[in-house]
Design a protein around this motif. Structure first.
Motif, short mmCIF file in Angstrom:
data_model
loop_
_atom_site.label_atom_id
_atom_site.label_comp_id
_atom_site.label_asym_id
_atom_site.label_seq_id
_atom_site.Cartn_x
_atom_site.Cartn_y
_atom_site.Cartn_z
N GLU A 35 0.84 -1.21 0.00
CA GLU A 35 0.00 0.00 0.00
C GLU A 35 0.87 1.25 0.00
O GLU A 35 0.62 2.19 -0.76
N PHE A 36 1.89 1.27 0.86
CA PHE A 36 2.78 2.44 0.94
C PHE A 36 3.45 2.70 -0.40
O PHE A 36 3.48 3.84 -0.87
N GLU A 37 3.99 1.66 -1.01
CA GLU A 37 4.68 1.79 -2.30
C GLU A 37 3.75 2.36 -3.38
O GLU A 37 4.19 3.11 -4.24
N ALA A 38 2.48 1.98 -3.33
CA ALA A 38 1.52 2.42 -4.35
C ALA A 38 1.05 3.86 -4.14
O ALA A 38 0.76 4.56 -5.11
N GLU A 39 0.99 4.30 -2.89
CA GLU A 39 0.35 5.59 -2.59
C GLU A 39 1.28 6.70 -2.13
O GLU A 39 0.88 7.87 -2.12
N TYR A 40 2.52 6.37 -1.74
CA TYR A 40 3.41 7.37 -1.15
C TYR A 40 4.81 7.26 -1.71
O TYR A 40 5.15 6.29 -2.38
N SER A 41 5.63 8.24 -1.39
CA SER A 41 7.02 8.24 -1.82
C SER A 41 7.89 8.83 -0.70
O SER A 41 7.50 9.82 -0.08
N LEU A 42 9.04 8.23 -0.48
CA LEU A 42 10.00 8.80 0.46
C LEU A 42 11.09 9.59 -0.25
O LEU A 42 12.00 10.11 0.39
N HIS A 43 11.00 9.69 -1.57
CA HIS A 43 12.02 10.41 -2.34
C HIS A 43 12.14 11.85 -1.82
O HIS A 43 11.13 12.53 -1.63
N ASP A 44 13.34 12.29 -1.57
CA ASP A 44 13.66 13.63 -1.07
C ASP A 44 13.18 13.88 0.36
O ASP A 44 13.11 15.02 0.80
N SER A 45 12.84 12.83 1.09
CA SER A 45 12.45 12.98 2.50
C SER A 45 13.68 13.14 3.37
O SER A 45 14.77 12.70 3.03
N LYS A 46 13.49 13.78 4.51
CA LYS A 46 14.56 13.95 5.49
C LYS A 46 14.19 13.17 6.75
O LYS A 46 13.08 13.28 7.25
N ILE A 47 15.15 12.39 7.25
CA ILE A 47 14.92 11.63 8.48
C ILE A 47 14.88 12.61 9.65
O ILE A 47 15.71 13.50 9.74
N LYS A 48 13.88 12.47 10.51
CA LYS A 48 13.73 13.37 11.65
C LYS A 48 13.88 12.66 12.99
O LYS A 48 14.25 13.27 13.98
N LYS A 49 13.56 11.36 13.02
CA LYS A 49 13.66 10.64 14.28
C LYS A 49 13.88 9.16 13.99
O LYS A 49 13.30 8.61 13.06
N ILE A 50 14.73 8.54 14.81
CA ILE A 50 15.00 7.11 14.72
C ILE A 50 14.81 6.53 16.10
O ILE A 50 15.39 7.02 17.07
N PHE A 51 13.98 5.49 16.21
CA PHE A 51 13.76 4.84 17.50
C PHE A 51 13.89 3.34 17.30
O PHE A 51 13.27 2.77 16.41
N CYS A 52 14.71 2.71 18.14
CA CYS A 52 14.90 1.26 18.07
C CYS A 52 14.54 0.66 19.43
O CYS A 52 15.00 1.15 20.45
N SER A 53 13.73 -0.37 19.41
CA SER A 53 13.46 -1.15 20.62
C SER A 53 13.92 -2.56 20.33
O SER A 53 13.24 -3.32 19.63
N PHE A 54 15.10 -2.90 20.84
CA PHE A 54 15.64 -4.23 20.59
C PHE A 54 14.79 -5.29 21.28
O PHE A 54 14.59 -6.37 20.76
N LYS A 55 14.27 -4.94 22.45
CA LYS A 55 13.41 -5.87 23.20
C LYS A 55 12.17 -6.24 22.39
O LYS A 55 11.77 -7.40 22.33
#
Length: 143
Positions: A35-55
C-alpha cells in the motif's frame, strides 16, 4: 548522436525492472508496504527521528517528506516489526554539512522469509532493515 541509450532511458529501464521485481514479490510482502509503495514516496524525504526497541524487535523511522507527486509535505512514521537487523552506515566523509541529507532511494527485497529495505541518503549514509511486518502513519503538513 550515438545509437545507444541515454542515461534517462537507462534509469527508466532500471526503475521498470525494479517495479517488475516488486510486482513479482507482492504476495510475500506485508500488505501495508505494498500500500505504501503504491500511494506514497519517500524520495527527497529527510529523516527526523530514529527509535529502536531491541526488546520489541521494532524500528520506527520518522521522515518529513512529500506526497507521491511531490506537491505537498507529509510527515511519515514507518514502523518495522519483527526486526532482525538494523544496519546503519553513516557518511564516510570527514565532514557532513547537515544531517543525513535527503533520502534519494529505497528498495525492498524478499530474502527467505524476511523482507529487507535498503535506504540510501544524499550524504552517502545507508540504512538496511530486515523485518517481517510493516505499518505506517501519515500526517499532511499544512503550508
Amino acid at each position: 548522436m550515438s545509437g545507444g541509450q541515454t542515461n534517462h532511458q537507462k534509469l527508466k529501464n532500471v526503475f521498470e525492472e525494479y517495479r517488475s521485481y516488486l510486482a513479482s514479490i507482492k504476495d510475500v510482502l506485508p500488505e501495508k508496504i505494498v500500500e505504501f509503495e503504491a500511494e506514497y514516496s519517500l524520495h527527497d524525504s529527510k529523516i527526523k527521528k530514529i527509535f529502536c526497541s531491541f526488546k520489541n524487535k521494532e524500528v520506527i523511522l520518522e521522515f518529513l517528506g512529500w506526497n507521491l507527486n511531490l506537491e505537498h509535505q507529509i510527515y511519515y512514521t514507518l514502523i518495522f516489526s519483527g526486526v532482525t537487523k538494523f544496519k546503519q552506515t553513516l557518511p564516510q566523509q570527514e565532514y557532513v554539512e547537515s544531517e543525513l541529507g535527503d533520502l534519494g532511494y529505497w528498495e525492498i527485497e524478499s530474502i527467505n522469509s524476511e523482507i529487507e529495505v535498503r535506504m540510501l541518503f544524499a550524504s552517502g549514509a545507508e540504512f538496511n532493515i530486515t523485518f517481517k511486518e510493516f505499518s505506517f502513519i501519515t500526517k499532511n503538513i499544512k503550508a
